[in-house]
Scaffold this motif. Sequence first.
Motif, PDB file in Angstrom:
ATOM      1  N   ILE A 188       0.833  -1.208   0.000  1.00  0.00           N
ATOM      2  CA  ILE A 188       0.000   0.000   0.000  1.00  0.00           C
ATOM      3  C   ILE A 188       0.867   1.257   0.000  1.00  0.00           C
ATOM      4  CG2 ILE A 188      -1.550   1.425   1.399  1.00  0.00           C
ATOM      5  CD1 ILE A 188      -3.180  -0.614   0.186  1.00  0.00           C
ATOM      6  N   GLN A 189       1.731   1.360   0.989  1.00  0.00           N
ATOM      7  CA  GLN A 189       2.533   2.571   1.152  1.00  0.00           C
ATOM      8  C   GLN A 189       3.862   2.436   0.420  1.00  0.00           C
ATOM      9  OE1 GLN A 189       2.878   3.498   5.342  1.00  0.00           O
ATOM     10  NE2 GLN A 189       0.880   4.473   5.385  1.00  0.00           N
TER      11      GLN A 189
ATOM     12  N   ASP B 237       1.761   5.214  -4.734  1.00  0.00           N
ATOM     13  CA  ASP B 237       1.401   4.177  -3.766  1.00  0.00           C
ATOM     14  C   ASP B 237       0.632   3.027  -4.416  1.00  0.00           C
ATOM     15  OD1 ASP B 237      -1.246   4.984  -4.113  1.00  0.00           O
ATOM     16  OD2 ASP B 237      -1.311   6.145  -2.259  1.00  0.00           O
TER      17      ASP B 237
ATOM     18  N   ILE C 170      -2.510   1.985  -4.069  1.00  0.00           N
ATOM     19  CA  ILE C 170      -3.868   2.260  -4.551  1.00  0.00           C
ATOM     20  C   ILE C 170      -3.825   2.866  -5.954  1.00  0.00           C
ATOM     21  CG2 ILE C 170      -6.011   3.514  -4.128  1.00  0.00           C
ATOM     22  CD1 ILE C 170      -5.477   1.400  -2.034  1.00  0.00           C
TER      23      ILE C 170
ATOM     24  N   THR D 256      -0.315  -6.098   2.470  1.00  0.00           N
ATOM     25  CA  THR D 256      -0.105  -4.915   3.305  1.00  0.00           C
ATOM     26  C   THR D 256      -0.213  -5.226   4.793  1.00  0.00           C
ATOM     27  OG1 THR D 256      -0.983  -2.692   3.765  1.00  0.00           O
ATOM     28  CG2 THR D 256      -2.554  -4.364   3.074  1.00  0.00           C
TER      29      THR D 256
ATOM     30  N   PHE E  19      -2.050  -3.088   6.619  1.00  0.00           N
ATOM     31  CA  PHE E  19      -3.219  -2.296   6.997  1.00  0.00           C
ATOM     32  C   PHE E  19      -4.524  -3.012   6.647  1.00  0.00           C
ATOM     33  CE2 PHE E  19       0.283   0.582   6.020  1.00  0.00           C
ATOM     34  CZ  PHE E  19       0.344   1.353   7.176  1.00  0.00           C
ATOM     35  N   SER E  20      -5.450  -3.040   7.617  1.00  0.00           N
ATOM     36  CA  SER E  20      -6.760  -3.641   7.369  1.00  0.00           C
ATOM     37  C   SER E  20      -7.881  -2.683   7.750  1.00  0.00           C
ATOM     38  CB  SER E  20      -6.915  -4.947   8.155  1.00  0.00           C
ATOM     39  OG  SER E  20      -6.805  -4.694   9.556  1.00  0.00           O
ATOM     40  N   ASP E  21      -7.558  -1.382   7.852  1.00  0.00           N
ATOM     41  CA  ASP E  21      -8.560  -0.403   8.261  1.00  0.00           C
ATOM     42  C   ASP E  21      -9.468  -0.039   7.083  1.00  0.00           C
ATOM     43  OD1 ASP E  21      -7.346   2.528   7.206  1.00  0.00           O
ATOM     44  OD2 ASP E  21      -5.882   0.944   7.544  1.00  0.00           O
TER      45      ASP E  21
ATOM     46  N   ASP F   4     -10.283   2.798   5.700  1.00  0.00           N
ATOM     47  CA  ASP F   4      -9.797   3.784   4.729  1.00  0.00           C
ATOM     48  C   ASP F   4      -8.736   3.228   3.790  1.00  0.00           C
ATOM     49  OD1 ASP F   4     -11.474   5.790   5.666  1.00  0.00           O
ATOM     50  OD2 ASP F   4     -10.052   6.425   7.193  1.00  0.00           O
ATOM     51  N   THR F   5      -8.296   2.031   4.045  1.00  0.00           N
ATOM     52  CA  THR F   5      -7.331   1.389   3.154  1.00  0.00           C
ATOM     53  C   THR F   5      -7.983   0.287   2.332  1.00  0.00           C
ATOM     54  OG1 THR F   5      -5.573   1.803   4.784  1.00  0.00           O
ATOM     55  CG2 THR F   5      -5.098   0.220   3.043  1.00  0.00           C
TER      56      THR F   5
ATOM     57  N   ALA G  82      -8.789   0.235  -1.954  1.00  0.00           N
ATOM     58  CA  ALA G  82      -8.079  -0.818  -2.686  1.00  0.00           C
ATOM     59  C   ALA G  82      -9.056  -1.655  -3.511  1.00  0.00           C
ATOM     60  CB  ALA G  82      -7.317  -1.712  -1.710  1.00  0.00           C
TER      61      ALA G  82
ATOM     62  N   TYR H 226      -6.629  -9.171  -1.401  1.00  0.00           N
ATOM     63  CA  TYR H 226      -6.175  -8.252  -0.349  1.00  0.00           C
ATOM     64  C   TYR H 226      -5.753  -9.121   0.827  1.00  0.00           C
ATOM     65  CZ  TYR H 226      -5.982  -3.966   2.447  1.00  0.00           C
ATOM     66  OH  TYR H 226      -5.549  -2.900   3.204  1.00  0.00           O
TER      67      TYR H 226
END
Length: 210
Positions: free
Chosen positions: A54-55, A60, A62, A81, A83-85, A87-88, A92, A100
């Motif tokens: 992701i980052q 990036d 996305i 990634t 991140f599983s929040d 906003d991510t 995606a 994912y």
Amino acid sequence: MNILIADDHQVVRKGLVFFFQTQEDIEVAYEASNGEEVLDYMTNNQADVVILDIQMPKMDGIETAKQLREQFPCTKIVMLTSFSDYDTVIPAVQAGVNGYQMKDIDPDKLAEVIRRVHKGETMIDEKAASQLMTHVTGAHQQEEEKRVNELTRREKDVLKEIMKGRSNKEIADHLFITEKTVKTHLSNVFSKLEVHDRTQAALFGVKYMK
């Protein structure tokens, strides 16, 4: 199957490359440290599955996924990634990823995910999937609330009477209108709420009207 690994952390990339060297059916075609390198490679080369972090600097994960989906629609994309929040995950998925997964995934399971994605399946980690369900449920509720808000004041009055279990005649007497007018309002309520009977309409009212 050829894959491309994109991650700005060299240790992560090298670890993945080392692991995939143990898999007879998966070959790492290219390593990238950012999205721009991914797109540059894909312009003149082919990768069946692209694994994205992701980052990443410059571009990036996305944005890279969006560009890949537009320019190389047949390429499968797996987001790998930490991140599983909300906003991510949602951006995606909206960008068109086919998978994912979290970086703490078992390597053998990751290899299986890549194989299944390559075959056309969508593979979403459980934590990410829960965010998707929250998003879908929230969007559904917003749509239902919107329908209720589209009712006129009189139609809401009729809906409130339905919630009380009153008949058309009772509604007409209580609201000082004719039964024919009640039927017209009922028809409009059913149409706007996209329901087929009084019970469904009443459930809408109980859920969204105070």
